[in-house]
Design a protein around this motif. Structure first.
Motif, PDB file in Angstrom:
ATOM      1  N   ASN A 187      34.022  47.476  41.008  1.00  0.00           N
ATOM      2  CA  ASN A 187      33.820  46.668  42.178  1.00  0.00           C
ATOM      3  C   ASN A 187      33.827  45.334  42.179  1.00  0.00           C
ATOM      4  N   TRP A 188      35.019  44.919  41.262  1.00  0.00           N
ATOM      5  CA  TRP A 188      35.096  43.468  40.860  1.00  0.00           C
ATOM      6  C   TRP A 188      35.447  42.686  42.137  1.00  0.00           C
ATOM      7  N   SER A 189      36.105  43.263  43.039  1.00  0.00           N
ATOM      8  CA  SER A 189      36.673  42.717  44.157  1.00  0.00           C
ATOM      9  C   SER A 189      35.361  42.116  45.022  1.00  0.00           C
ATOM     10  N   ILE A 190      34.332  42.627  44.780  1.00  0.00           N
ATOM     11  CA  ILE A 190      33.000  42.188  45.512  1.00  0.00           C
ATOM     12  C   ILE A 190      31.948  41.473  44.406  1.00  0.00           C
ATOM     13  N   PRO A 235      40.441  53.226  33.029  1.00  0.00           N
ATOM     14  CA  PRO A 235      41.050  51.744  33.040  1.00  0.00           C
ATOM     15  C   PRO A 235      41.012  50.992  34.289  1.00  0.00           C
ATOM     16  N   ALA A 279      30.323  45.757  51.864  1.00  0.00           N
ATOM     17  CA  ALA A 279      30.607  47.020  51.653  1.00  0.00           C
ATOM     18  C   ALA A 279      29.620  48.204  52.153  1.00  0.00           C
ATOM     19  N   LYS A 296      33.075  38.068  43.334  1.00  0.00           N
ATOM     20  CA  LYS A 296      33.182  36.937  44.311  1.00  0.00           C
ATOM     21  C   LYS A 296      31.907  36.717  44.974  1.00  0.00           C
ATOM     22  N   LEU A 355      33.964  43.405  32.126  1.00  0.00           N
ATOM     23  CA  LEU A 355      35.248  43.578  32.144  1.00  0.00           C
ATOM     24  C   LEU A 355      35.828  44.583  32.755  1.00  0.00           C
ATOM     25  N   ASP A 364      33.549  34.452  50.338  1.00  0.00           N
ATOM     26  CA  ASP A 364      34.906  34.953  50.219  1.00  0.00           C
ATOM     27  C   ASP A 364      34.959  36.324  50.729  1.00  0.00           C
ATOM     28  N   THR A 365      34.270  37.093  51.285  1.00  0.00           N
ATOM     29  CA  THR A 365      34.368  38.113  51.741  1.00  0.00           C
ATOM     30  C   THR A 365      34.057  38.558  53.217  1.00  0.00           C
ATOM     31  N   TYR A 390      40.156  46.922  36.444  1.00  0.00           N
ATOM     32  CA  TYR A 390      39.942  45.395  36.237  1.00  0.00           C
ATOM     33  C   TYR A 390      40.706  44.873  35.034  1.00  0.00           C
ATOM     34  N   LYS A 391      39.781  44.182  34.142  1.00  0.00           N
ATOM     35  CA  LYS A 391      40.303  43.665  32.968  1.00  0.00           C
ATOM     36  C   LYS A 391      40.582  44.525  31.798  1.00  0.00           C
ATOM     37  N   LEU A 392      40.096  45.574  31.841  1.00  0.00           N
ATOM     38  CA  LEU A 392      40.215  46.623  30.696  1.00  0.00           C
ATOM     39  C   LEU A 392      41.460  47.595  31.294  1.00  0.00           C
ATOM     40  N   SER A 393      42.324  47.193  31.847  1.00  0.00           N
ATOM     41  CA  SER A 393      43.261  48.123  32.419  1.00  0.00           C
ATOM     42  C   SER A 393      44.248  48.522  31.482  1.00  0.00           C
ATOM     43  N   TYR A 417      27.083  49.243  44.296  1.00  0.00           N
ATOM     44  CA  TYR A 417      28.289  48.660  44.190  1.00  0.00           C
ATOM     45  C   TYR A 417      28.403  47.462  43.418  1.00  0.00           C
TER      46      TYR A 417
END
Lengths: 374, 721
Positions: free
Chosen positions: A131-134, A293, A94, A137, A127, A141-142, A295-298, A168
């Motif tokens: 920026n969970w997608s990075i 909201p 990023a 990982k 949770l 993976d990126t 990631y896992k707290l959506s 980030y």
């Protein structure tokens, strides 16, 4: 083979053939082939020891014992041939330019831009990570950009950015990259800003403090239990980091994300503010941020604005001088108020400074010192 | 002295049968009714507690059928001696009471194992579904075998297909009552209270002893009254909304709508999934101003969803003439209006219509169309992101019109699957509009128009003197926004597929993205059931294989038809009741139908039936295409959907009838094996179709696969002869 067996076999084959199209469609889609992590993006780690169980990383309180060929919890450190390597050196995934106020840093060169980078990996597992997608990982993976320290500084200068923000994800996990980049950046009079959870051991942090200029630390909660359940972390190391940063003279601002049903308890917020006051953080800007909201707290609703206002009132009552509310446009609680005469010394509209009445680090109206790096 | 008859079928079935067993068919009807009510409520609750997409629904339905089939299979070895009508009804009362505890356990486990506001992980979800469904499904299947065996024994004849028919009648009655009455007016616990009360009163009715009669009658009346008085549903739901005050909780045709309040903020949940909240300044401004500012003089606005989060107030800053507003769940708007006590917006016309149906019928041209819908994480929502949908939308645009739709933000880094979802939408929109921008904000906003578009949002806002809290130069730098947007677009791989109604590419990618949240691997989730399906296919005898494939066919094609219906007509809520009723009706008729000599049941008939099902599957896509062309004859179009449902169910019912006659076993074994194999096939059909065949292969291939399976099973029967 008789007729029956022949037909059975034929149909088995036809059945498998029928599956070919769906399975090949699946195979073509959804599988990401990780890019090769080249040697140029790998550096020997600075903080580790070799034990009979493998290598032990000493960078953060997790202190992972990492077996040969495996990654640590942060997914950014690899054990190989009896040594520990960082695989997130010079390969950020990023790269953006952000206003410094977005970090958030309100008392550090307001109105300037920060060249912001991050590599994949994190030593926590919050949770609600935006920026969970990075962060959740590995650099394997990126899709990464080749941006070794010298090139990073060059890009920063080209874009007229006052500072480099390591942000980030969790810059502790790309420690060596941060350290080398910050060292080079200083030579070019570029500032270095460290946006972190603070979940790092004291020795590495103390060394890093020599090359960074400002930090924003996420004080996520004032409960060890919540830290564990919300982030898989611990409270005490964060408090140690805050003290160390202050002691080393790094400009510090603190963010507290107020998460409904988790960290919105006013008693806990009061205890947190009290601790900050008792430990000399009276003049340290504190940002209460609205949870959105993700990631896992959506399924949790965002923080009610009134909750944030209550938190701010408590902090001001406890004696903290610079308390802000973030992620709520139009609230006008992003202005800097002089602690003495209560005039607005920096008027902000969002991330933009509209008026700045700080001269020489002092309020122009009453002469009171306004803490920060101006 | 009572007359008795002694019947020996095999060593398991030797027994003494009292004459009262002639009423066992009523037990089967009650069983069907109770089982289907349980199933409908459990599916609703599981979709609420877990993330309600097709994968979860497929898992729940598959587990339901597998466990019921298992219970039926185990039931083939039960001992009949000592069985009475009273015992049968007592077991049915247990079946209707158990869900109280299981639903409460579901919510408790979710709260205990997963922190507030989190999505359940896939592994634990699957385990939880199995564990919680096991008691009620197992008992359901077991009782079917038990009752149908007793029913056959009572008349000394194979009456398994009759038993299936009565059970289907019960399911039909129960399903209709639930769909048109219970489901509308009562919550889950109230429904269980009523069904338990009814069964207990029936139990009291057959009692010989007065004291038992009074006891069961009393409990049958008091229990539902207690449930209505104490409303356990609200207390259980509070586990889900910690620190929030539940101010409204009602069943709507789209699901359960719950409104909570927390420190002055209102939160709107649909099936426990957060949809909207008030004080949503950032999103409501972005969703409106990015598009509205592009048009010189926007007068006619079409707003699709999201008005209650503040978008209407933002739109009105432009002195528009009219806002036509639709919600994907209209009840949300009505509840919002009642709660905030606002006067009617003078220039807002709220329409209670399905979105696509409205767009097909209306001819209005709009200056700006704002779409603020949930992402395509279900097949139902995917239909708002397809080539076909944008084609309909384009008819409401002129050269200057602006359309804005959005997807969840990719943030500072776009994960691979999320990137593909965005790329597919970009490509799908590109095929209809000349110009497109992607603005990364709290969401990724896709702006399209045939006229030119500008990145300089805040500059335009400033020029037009629109007052905003967020969309202004204070928060947004036009240059940086443009850089981020162009950077995101440059990452799109335009080899991705365009998203279609019947080839839902975005839905498939979104499901893969969803696995990042819940853990699990899409390929593994698909491969294991697919392999298990194939193993069973080759392991069963030819007659059982026919039932197994028949079950797969019925579930698979019904899922396909329901999806197609949803694409054309929108909400499935009312239609699902009709689908279900027609299906049950078809099963009933098919199970009693006799072609030719009524005493002749041959393998030839059985194989011909399966070839007929294969032909039916091959013709179905053409049929659907034809239905699609009748868009302006809605009633005829709908009729064309319901006819194949009935025909399909008729075929399956008839198949069950035949198979019951052709199996060379005793009554209990026939009942157990036939019912369980039908259910097992249905389980695989529902799951594999919803999660693999339709999303990956599309409708035509799905139908071909189903046809191939029926051909295979038919040929097996032919070769066995």
């Amino acid at each position: 083979m008789d007729k029956r067996q022949f037909i059975k076999t034929l149909f088995c084959g036809a059945g498998i053939a029928c599956l070919y199209k769906p399975l090949s469609a699946i195979a073509e889609s959804g599988i990401v082939i990780p890019p090769e992590v080249g040697k140029k993006w790998t550096r020997e780690a600075q903080y580790y020891i070799v034990t009979p169980k493998g290598v032990r990383c000493l960078l953060c309180p997790n202190e992972c014992n990492i077996k040969e060929g495996e990654l640590g919890n942060c997914r950014a450190r690899l054990s190989k041939n009896g040594k520990l390597y960082s695989i997130s050196y010079g390969n950020p995934c990023a790269v953006h330019i952000d206003p410094i106020e977005k970090k958030p840093l309100f008392h550090f060169y307001p109105g300037t831009n920060a060249f912001s980078i991050a590599t994949a990996g994190c030593n926590l597992a919050c949770l609600y990570c935006q920026n969970w997608s990075i962060s959740q990982k590995s650099p394997r993976d990126t899709q990464n950009t080749d941006l070794l320290p010298d090139r990073l500084i060059s890009y920063c200068k080209q874009n007229g950015c006052k500072s480099i923000a390591y942000t980030y994800s969790e810059p502790v996990t790309f420690y060596e990259y941060v350290y080398d980049s910050a060292t080079l950046a200083r030579q070019e009079e570029i500032k270095n800003v460290f946006i972190s959870s603070g979940f790092v051991n004291s020795a590495p942090l103390a060394k890093l403090c020599k090359v960074i200029d400002a930090a924003n630390i996420d004080l996520k909660s004032f409960s060890d239990d919540i830290y564990m359940r919300l982030c898989s972390g611990k409270l005490q190391p964060i408090l140690n980091s805050l003290n160390l940063l202050k002691k080393e003279g790094v400009w510090l601002e603190i963010t507290n994300l107020v998460v409904p049903s988790w960290t919105d308890n006013m008693d806990m917020i009061k205890r947190m503010c009290n601790w900050l006051l008792q430990n000399g953080f009276e003049m340290t800007p504190l940002h209460f941020s609205r949870f959105i909201p993700t990631y896992k707290l959506s399924q949790l609703p965002p923080t009610p604005v009134n909750t944030l206002k209550s938190a701010r009132e408590i902090a001001l009552k406890e004696g903290l001088k610079y308390v802000y509310i973030g992620n709520v446009p139009g609230l006008e609680m992003e202005n800097t108020i002089c602690p003495e005469c209560h005039a607005i010394v920096i008027e902000r509209q969002g991330f933009r400074v509209v008026q700045n009445y700080v001269a020489g680090g002092k309020c122009v109206f009453c002469g009171e010192k306004i803490d920060g790096v101006w | 002295m009572k007359s008795v008859s002694r019947i020996k079928i095999n060593s398991f079935e030797e027994t003494v049968i009292p004459p009262k067993w002639i009423n066992i068919k009523y037990l089967l009807i009650v069983l069907g009714g109770v089982a289907i009510v349980n199933q409908l409520v459990f599916i609703r609750e599981f979709l609420s507690v877990l993330d309600g997409n097709e994968l979860v629904m497929g898992l729940v339905m598959a587990c339901w059928m597998i466990l019921t089939g298992f219970g039926a299979y185990v039931g083939r070895n039960f001992k009949i001696s000592g069985f009475t009508l009273e015992k049968g009804l007592s077991r049915l009362a247990l079946l209707s009471f158990m869900p109280f505890l299981l639903i409460a356990a579901l919510y408790w486990f979710k709260k205990t194992l997963f922190p507030p506001g989190t999505i359940a992980s896939l592994g634990i979800s699957i385990s939880g579904i199995f564990l919680l469904l096991f008691p009620v499904c197992f008992l359901s299947g077991y009782l079917f075998t038990q009752f149908s065996t007793c029913y056959s024994l009572s008349s000394n004849d194979n009456r398994i297909s009759n038993a299936y028919r009565y059970e289907s009648v019960g399911s039909l009655i129960g399903g209709l009552i639930f769909s048109f009455f219970f489901g509308y007016f009562f919550n889950s616990f109230e429904v269980f209270g009523l069904t338990t009360g009814i069964v207990l009163i029936l139990r009291a009715w057959v009692c010989n002893r007065s004291i038992e009669k009074y006891l069961f009658t009393g409990v049958g009346i008091i229990l539902p009254l207690l449930v209505f008085a104490f409303n356990p549903d609200i207390h259980i739901k509070k586990l889900f909304y910690p620190d929030q005050e539940i101010i409204r909780d009602k069943s709507t045709r789209y699901g359960t709508l719950t409104v909570t309040q927390q420190h002055g903020q209102l939160n709107f949940y649909e099936n426990n999934s957060l949809q909207f909240y008030t004080d949503n300044i950032i999103q409501s401004e972005e969703a409106v101003h990015y598009a509205m500012i592009q048009h010189k003089q926007p007068k006619q606005i079409l707003l699709i969803s999201g008005g209650i989060s503040g978008m209407i107030q933002e739109i009105e800053k432009y002195q528009v003439e009219k806002i036509t507003y639709l919600e994907h769940n209209p009840e949300i708007f009505h509840e919002w209006k009642n709660l905030i006590h606002m006067n009617d917006f003078k220039n807002v016309e709220f329409l209670k219509s399905d979105i696509r149906t409205f767009l097909l019928r209306s001819k209005t041209i709009y200056d700006v169309i704002l779409l603020n819908l949930p992402p395509p994480n279900t097949l139902g929502y995917n239909r708002f992101y397809t080539q076909e949908f944008f084609s309909i939308l384009k008819k409401h645009c002129n050269h200057q019109s602006i359309v804005c739709t959005s997807l969840p933000s990719t943030g500072n880094y776009a994960e691979a699957n999320a990137l593909e979802v965005n790329a597919s939408l970009f490509k799908t929109l590109n095929s209809h509009f000349l110009h497109q921008l992607v603005l990364p904000g709290e969401k990724n906003y896709f702006l399209v128009s045939d006229d030119s578009l500008s990145w300089n949002i805040t500059e335009l806002i400033s020029k037009k003197r629109i007052i905003t809290n967020y969309v202004n130069s204070g928060y947004i730098d036009d240059k940086l926004m443009k850089e981020r947007g162009e950077s995101l677009i440059s990452q799109f791989d335009l080899k991705v597929k365009i998203n279609h109604d019947f080839q839902p590419y975005m839905f498939l990618r979104q499901i893969n993205h969803w696995f990042n949240y819940v853990g699990g691997n899409y390929i593994l989730i698909i491969a294991i059931p697919a392999i298990m399906f194939l193993v069973c296919l080759f392991w069963l005898n030819p007659v059982t294989t026919g039932l197994y494939v028949g079950g797969f066919t019925s579930a698979s094609l019904e899922v396909a038809l329901m999806l197609i219906y949803q694409i054309y007509f929108g909400s499935l809520y009312i239609a699902s009741a009709l689908f279900f009723s027609l299906f049950m009706g078809g099963l009933v008729v098919g199970s009693i139908w006799k072609f030719g000599n009524k005493n002749e049941f041959s393998m030839r008939q059985y194989s011909m039936l399966q070839f007929a099902l294969a032909l039916f599957s091959i013709l179905l896509p053409g049929f659907v295409l034809l239905a699609g062309k009748m868009a302006f004859f809605t009633i005829l179009q709908q009729f064309m959907f319901f006819v194949p449902v009935f025909i399909l169910a008729f075929g399956i019912g008839y198949e069950f009838n035949l198979a019951s006659r052709l199996q060379p076993y005793g009554y209990s074994r026939i009942s157990g094996i036939n019912y369980s194999s039908d259910l097992l096939g249905s389980a695989f059909g529902a799951f594999i179709t919803a999660v693999l065949l339709l999303p990956v292969c599309g409708l035509a291939i799905t139908c071909l696969v189903v046809a191939g399976l029926n051909l295979f099973s038919g040929l097996r029967v032919v070769l066995k002869k």
